[in-house]
Write an enzyme that holds these catalytic residues in place. Structure first.
Site, PDB file in Angstrom:
ATOM      1  N   HIS A  59      -1.990  -5.050  -1.331  1.00 42.85           N
ATOM      2  CA  HIS A  59      -1.862  -4.490  -2.682  1.00 42.85           C
ATOM      3  C   HIS A  59      -2.182  -5.467  -3.795  1.00 42.85           C
ATOM      4  O   HIS A  59      -1.942  -5.144  -4.957  1.00 42.85           O
ATOM      5  CB  HIS A  59      -0.433  -3.983  -2.925  1.00 42.85           C
ATOM      6  CG  HIS A  59      -0.053  -2.802  -2.103  1.00 42.85           C
ATOM      7  ND1 HIS A  59      -0.252  -1.513  -2.515  1.00 42.85           N
ATOM      8  CD2 HIS A  59       0.525  -2.716  -0.884  1.00 42.85           C
ATOM      9  CE1 HIS A  59       0.205  -0.666  -1.597  1.00 42.85           C
ATOM     10  NE2 HIS A  59       0.674  -1.383  -0.593  1.00 42.85           N
ATOM     11  N   LYS A 103       3.482  -0.054 -17.945  1.00 42.57           N
ATOM     12  CA  LYS A 103       3.318  -0.757 -16.666  1.00 42.57           C
ATOM     13  C   LYS A 103       4.113  -2.056 -16.751  1.00 42.57           C
ATOM     14  O   LYS A 103       4.576  -2.414 -17.832  1.00 42.57           O
ATOM     15  CB  LYS A 103       1.844  -1.061 -16.388  1.00 42.57           C
ATOM     16  CG  LYS A 103       1.101  -1.643 -17.596  1.00 42.57           C
ATOM     17  CD  LYS A 103      -0.398  -1.803 -17.335  1.00 42.57           C
ATOM     18  CE  LYS A 103      -1.209  -0.549 -17.577  1.00 42.57           C
ATOM     19  NZ  LYS A 103      -1.697   0.075 -16.354  1.00 42.57           N
ATOM     20  N   ARG A 104       4.256  -2.749 -15.618  1.00 41.88           N
ATOM     21  CA  ARG A 104       4.922  -4.044 -15.684  1.00 41.88           C
ATOM     22  C   ARG A 104       4.185  -4.954 -16.666  1.00 41.88           C
ATOM     23  O   ARG A 104       2.976  -4.839 -16.853  1.00 41.88           O
ATOM     24  CB  ARG A 104       4.969  -4.689 -14.286  1.00 41.88           C
ATOM     25  CG  ARG A 104       6.031  -4.121 -13.385  1.00 41.88           C
ATOM     26  CD  ARG A 104       7.424  -4.319 -13.931  1.00 41.88           C
ATOM     27  NE  ARG A 104       7.845  -5.704 -13.831  1.00 41.88           N
ATOM     28  CZ  ARG A 104       8.666  -6.182 -12.907  1.00 41.88           C
ATOM     29  NH1 ARG A 104       9.202  -5.377 -11.998  1.00 41.88           N
ATOM     30  NH2 ARG A 104       8.983  -7.455 -12.886  1.00 41.88           N
ATOM     31  N   LYS A 106      -2.559  -7.733 -16.915  1.00 41.95           N
ATOM     32  CA  LYS A 106      -2.621  -6.348 -17.401  1.00 41.95           C
ATOM     33  C   LYS A 106      -2.955  -6.298 -18.894  1.00 41.95           C
ATOM     34  O   LYS A 106      -3.267  -5.267 -19.444  1.00 41.95           O
ATOM     35  CB  LYS A 106      -1.307  -5.627 -17.119  1.00 41.95           C
ATOM     36  CG  LYS A 106      -1.031  -5.455 -15.632  1.00 41.95           C
ATOM     37  CD  LYS A 106       0.311  -4.789 -15.393  1.00 41.95           C
ATOM     38  CE  LYS A 106       0.739  -4.758 -13.929  1.00 41.95           C
ATOM     39  NZ  LYS A 106       0.082  -3.698 -13.150  1.00 41.95           N
ATOM     40  N   THR A 132      -1.863   3.180 -10.548  1.00 40.40           N
ATOM     41  CA  THR A 132      -1.572   4.584 -10.229  1.00 40.40           C
ATOM     42  C   THR A 132      -1.150   5.316 -11.506  1.00 40.40           C
ATOM     43  O   THR A 132      -1.334   6.524 -11.612  1.00 40.40           O
ATOM     44  CB  THR A 132      -0.472   4.704  -9.161  1.00 40.40           C
ATOM     45  OG1 THR A 132       0.583   3.794  -9.502  1.00 40.40           O
ATOM     46  CG2 THR A 132      -0.993   4.371  -7.788  1.00 40.40           C
ATOM     47  N   LYS A 189      -2.050   9.152 -13.077  1.00 44.01           N
ATOM     48  CA  LYS A 189      -1.087  10.108 -13.646  1.00 44.01           C
ATOM     49  C   LYS A 189      -1.520  10.524 -15.039  1.00 44.01           C
ATOM     50  O   LYS A 189      -1.456  11.702 -15.410  1.00 44.01           O
ATOM     51  CB  LYS A 189       0.313   9.474 -13.706  1.00 44.01           C
ATOM     52  CG  LYS A 189       0.912   9.208 -12.336  1.00 44.01           C
ATOM     53  CD  LYS A 189       2.092   8.237 -12.383  1.00 44.01           C
ATOM     54  CE  LYS A 189       2.368   7.688 -10.981  1.00 44.01           C
ATOM     55  NZ  LYS A 189       3.205   6.489 -10.967  1.00 44.01           N
TER      56      LYS A 189
HETATM   57  C1  NBG Z   1       0.392  -3.178  -6.880  1.00 40.15           C
HETATM   58  C2  NBG Z   1      -0.920  -3.341  -7.643  1.00 40.15           C
HETATM   59  C3  NBG Z   1      -1.353  -2.042  -8.287  1.00 40.15           C
HETATM   60  C4  NBG Z   1      -1.372  -0.940  -7.245  1.00 40.15           C
HETATM   61  C5  NBG Z   1      -0.024  -0.872  -6.532  1.00 40.15           C
HETATM   62  C6  NBG Z   1      -0.014   0.168  -5.434  1.00 40.15           C
HETATM   63  C7  NBG Z   1       1.815  -4.998  -6.025  1.00 40.15           C
HETATM   64  C8  NBG Z   1       1.892  -6.209  -5.167  1.00 40.15           C
HETATM   65  N1  NBG Z   1       0.636  -4.394  -6.136  1.00 40.15           N
HETATM   66  O1  NBG Z   1      -2.638  -2.183  -8.836  1.00 40.15           O
HETATM   67  O2  NBG Z   1      -0.778  -4.346  -8.617  1.00 40.15           O
HETATM   68  O3  NBG Z   1      -1.662   0.300  -7.833  1.00 40.15           O
HETATM   69  O4  NBG Z   1       0.284  -2.109  -5.946  1.00 40.15           O
HETATM   70  O5  NBG Z   1      -1.051  -0.047  -4.541  1.00 40.15           O
HETATM   71  O6  NBG Z   1       2.810  -4.585  -6.583  1.00 40.15           O
END
Ligand code: NBG
Length: 799
Positions: free
Chosen positions: A354, A534-535, A540, A642, A646
């Site tokens: 991920h 988002k975080r 980002k 994701t 949405k």
């Molecule tokens: C996160 C990514 C996102 C991705 C999500 C689900 C982690 C390690 N990775 O871009 O930063 O959408 O995983 O796949 O949290």
């Protein structure tokens, strides 16, 4: 299995009253909102049991292959409304409660948001469980029952302050304790040879005890199970010590065991917290694997056939110890030989990557691994030696290197398939982190682009648009999101566009009301709602958005009558507690919001809103009201995203870079319906080679120079003018994520969005096309991909 017989309003009303009286021992006349919520949840839970039992029974009866999804995070959010919607009981429950003088929406809002995850990775796991239940996969999710989920965020003087989350301070109505499903998990000690066999003698042990939550799919046709582990002591309470007055020592074993399931690790990018984190990962993984083998052996006899009946998916490297642990269990407890154990484990395991961020790729020192898991360290070393013997490896390959265990390499070598989470990310996985391993195993890496469940992220959170879709194209889209394609011709239909715009506006009015009530900020629902949720992370680039906000304000002030498009900029997100730079960015955004929101000159043109404690429930509130979706990461850094999906599905247009799943979103919705800007992943790499990239970009951009000047002068922090000197210095000299290089291009794309927004029929046409063309982003499609490419599992449902 067939669909459900749905209970009537009267039957449900009687059920709720029954639970109020007999489960909660409360009298309806003296019940609190909490009591009504619990009774309603129990009534709904009763309805979940039928599909849950039926799915379990059918799986046993047919000997179907099972999928186990191992994840340190499940960001499930609130469950009541989700369950009601999937069971088709929303209206019935609303009516049953109304008959008792209760309001369903109040009861829904009373539920704590179960935040057992940090962000996208955990929310993806939750969407997958729901999609597996919809598609008909016999599935278990395995995780940890954290007492404290992700911290709560408050702002004090604009700065993030963390407080503990306490979702379990009230009983959780959706779970069933399963004390009979408990396993011993060891740590430390040593490994010794007994009659030629290695045996691990752990120095510490804890008990993992199971709690099950059913997850029902759309229309209750199937259900999956979320099994979460809690840590308990293995030793009995020390009565002698207690009686001697040593209460602390008597309670010590329990405190130690509970530490394992006490807190969610509050960071999704950096490995720290070291020993406890490693222990948590092993705790969850070992308990899950012991449970899987126990269930398998209750049905089948030959462990060599495990991969025929079982597929185990590792959600990132966090459960990567599964490779050596499964081998250990097969060899040390079930007498399998080394080679066979390795073959069986590999054929059973799959690994999803991920992230490419180097700081997020888990590595453990061999010292720590050797002391916490001595037997596993031996196994890892031998796996590595086997791999070296079998393949001519370049020196950069190897699980153990420089006294560290690389969990990504371990997961790769011990899995039969490795997947990335978007088309671009999967290609980058091949070219970067696993470059050498990919050359040795060219068939192993595959792509499964992420998705989101349309039940929660449309039907539940956006009833206005869902109803309009039902009326226009029928409700088939809920189960088969590709059906949205049939909406495409309506983009040309002026009457439909009006209805679509009215649904969006209603969502914006609702959000504006909430912002007024909770934050006291007055916003105009006819302004463009521009949303970045988002975080908080440098890659980002919330900072880029913040800089653009300042530039926009500055330009608006200079020419307030220039025909600006009114905007409300929304930010939402938490920073890891120890991530200094991200916290500084939060502070700046809040300072900027305070300054701009107080300006009478631009008050009708620009507002900045940063509600604290962004979580799943807040996302459900914000996403349906968004006009513009900010997906502006430095290209090559966001694995998928994701939230981007949405927002598209809910009819927002994206302003974004060619990163993660943005690439696929743009391909599908059409380049004309997407505001593209910025460097590509290749361009980023090239640009970085010029060490003066930031300075040159700033010198070329009057707008950006003005922004940095205002910040440096203390325009947003008059009480402490030099508050952001460090941040500005980094912007000039250490701009790793290329904020400066992308600034002008971002500014241009924003002005193009402004211009389009002033022609509502064009904006709405494009927004409708975004909805109509986003069917691909259903997590049902993603799950079908895993079933076909990785798990080799058919659907258990007939249709
Ligand atoms: C996160 C990514 C996102 C991705 C999500 C689900 C982690 C390690 N990775 O871009 O930063 O959408 O995983 O796949 O949290």
């Amino acid at each position: 299995m067939s669909g459900l017989a749905r209970p009537t309003v009267d039957a449900l009303r009687a059920k709720i009253l029954h639970h109020l009286e007999y489960t909660l021992a409360k009298d309806a006349g003296h019940s609190s909102r909490y009591d009504w919520r619990m009774a309603t949840s129990f009534a709904i839970r009763d309805e979940m049991l039928k599909p849950w039992f039926a799915a379990t029974r059918q799986t046993y009866d047919t000997g179907a292959k099972r999928v186990y999804y191992l994840s340190m995070e499940f960001l499930i959010g609130r469950l009541l409304e989700d369950a009601m919607i999937n069971l088709g009981l929303h209206e019935t429950i609303a009516a049953a409660l109304a008959a008792e003088g209760q309001t369903l929406s109040d009861i829904i809002e009373d539920e704590p948001d179960a935040a057992l995850g940090n962000g996208g990775l955990g929310r993806l796991a939750a969407c997958f469980l729901e999609s597996m239940a919809t598609v008909g996969v016999p599935a278990h999710g395995y995780g940890i029952r954290y007492e404290h989920g992700l911290f709560r965020q408050r702002f004090e003087g604009g700065q993030q302050v963390e407080t503990p989350e306490d979702w379990l301070s009230q009983p959780h109505p959706w779970e069933f304790a399963r004390p009979e499903a408990a396993y011993i998990v060891g740590f430390k000690g040593h490994s010794e040879l007994r009659r030629g066999k290695s045996v691990w003698v752990p120095g510490e042990t804890v008990k993992a005890s199971a709690y099950d939550t059913p997850v029902v799919g759309w229309q209750g046709k199937w259900a999956s199970t979320l099994r979460l582990w809690a840590g308990l002591p293995t030793t009995q309470f020390d009565l002698e010590r207690f009686n001697n007055g040593d209460y602390t020592a008597a309670a010590a074993p329990e405190a130690l065991a509970r530490t394992l399931s006490r807190v969610l690790y509050p960071d999704d990018t950096t490995p720290a917290g070291k020993e406890l984190r490693l222990k948590q990962e092993y705790f969850m993984t070992s308990a899950a694997l012991q449970d899987i083998l126990r269930r398998y052996q209750s049905q089948f006899s030959t462990l060599a056939d495990l991969p025929k009946h079982v597929a185990i998916q590792l959600n990132d490297t966090h459960p990567a110890i599964a490779g050596p642990e499964l081998m250990r269990l097969l060899m040390d407890q079930h007498d399998m030989g080394w080679d066979e154990a390795q073959t069986v484990a590999r054929a059973t395991l799959g690994y999803t990557n991920h992230t490419l961020l180097p700081e997020a790729l888990e590595r453990w020192s061999t010292y720590l691994m050797g002391s916490v898991l001595p037997r596993h360290m031996e196994i890892i070393q031998r796996i590595d030696e086997d791999h070296a013997k079998a393949h001519k490896r370049p020196p950069s390959v190897g699980i153990v290197q420089h006294n560290e265990v690389k969990m990504g390499d371990l997961a790769f070598i011990m899995s039969h398939k490795v997947n990335g989470v978007s088309a671009l990310h999967s290609e980058l996985v091949k070219e970067t982190v696993f470059h050498d391993l990919h050359k040795l195993h060219p068939d192993r890496i595959t792509n499964e682009t992420n998705g989101v469940t349309p039940r929660r992220w449309m039907r539940l959170s956006n009833p206005a648009l869902s109803t309009l879709l039902d009326e226009t194209i029928g409700e088939g889209w809920t189960r088969d999101l590709d059906h949205l394609k049939t909406l495409e011709p309506f983009a040309q239909d002026a009457a439909f566009r009006e209805k679509f715009a009215a649904a969006k506006r209603a969502n914006k009015v609702a959000l504006a009301g909430w912002v007024q009530d909770t934050m006291g900020i007055d916003i105009n629902p006819d302004a463009m709602f521009d949303i970045q949720i988002k975080r908080l992370h440098e890659y980002k680039r919330q900072l880029l958005n913040c800089f653009e906000t300042i530039a926009l304000w500055h330009n608006m002030r200079q020419t307030p009558d220039a025909g600006w498009t009114p905007r409300v900029k929304f930010f939402g997100g938490k920073s890891a507690p120890g991530y200094f730079v991200a916290k500084e960015i939060i502070h700046l955004i809040n300072d900027v919001a305070r300054t701009i929101n107080a300006d009478p000159v631009t008050g009708h043109l620009l507002k900045v809103v940063y509600p604290p404690n962004y979580n799943v429930s807040m996302a459900q509130r914000l996403i349906p009201a968004a006009d513009l979706s900010e997906q502006i990461s430095t290209a090559g850094k966001e694995a998928s995203g994701t939230g981007n999906m949405k927002l598209t599905l809910n009819g927002a247009l994206t302003i974004g870079t060619l990163d993660g799943a943005n690439v696929e979103i743009r391909d599908l919705v059409g380049a004309d319906n997407f505001f593209l800007f910025g460097l590509t992943a290749d361009g980023v790499e090239k640009r970085r080679k010029n060490i003066n990239h930031a300075r040159e970009a700033i010198e070329d951009s009057q707008n950006l120079r003005d922004v940095l000047q205002m910040i440096v002068e203390g325009r947003f922090s008059p009480e402490e003018p030099d508050r952001y000197h460090g941040l500005v210095d980094r912007a000039w000299h250490h701009d790793h994520y290329l904020v400066a290089a992308d600034f002008d291009s971002y500014w241009e794309a924003q002005r193009a969005a402004d211009a389009l927004y002033r022609t509502p029929q064009d904006w709405n046409r494009k927004a409708i096309l975004n909805v109509a063309r986003s069917g691909f982003f259903s997590s049902d499609r993603t799950i079908r991909g895993y079933m076909a490419d990785i798990w080799d599992v058919p659907s258990a449902l007939k249709d």
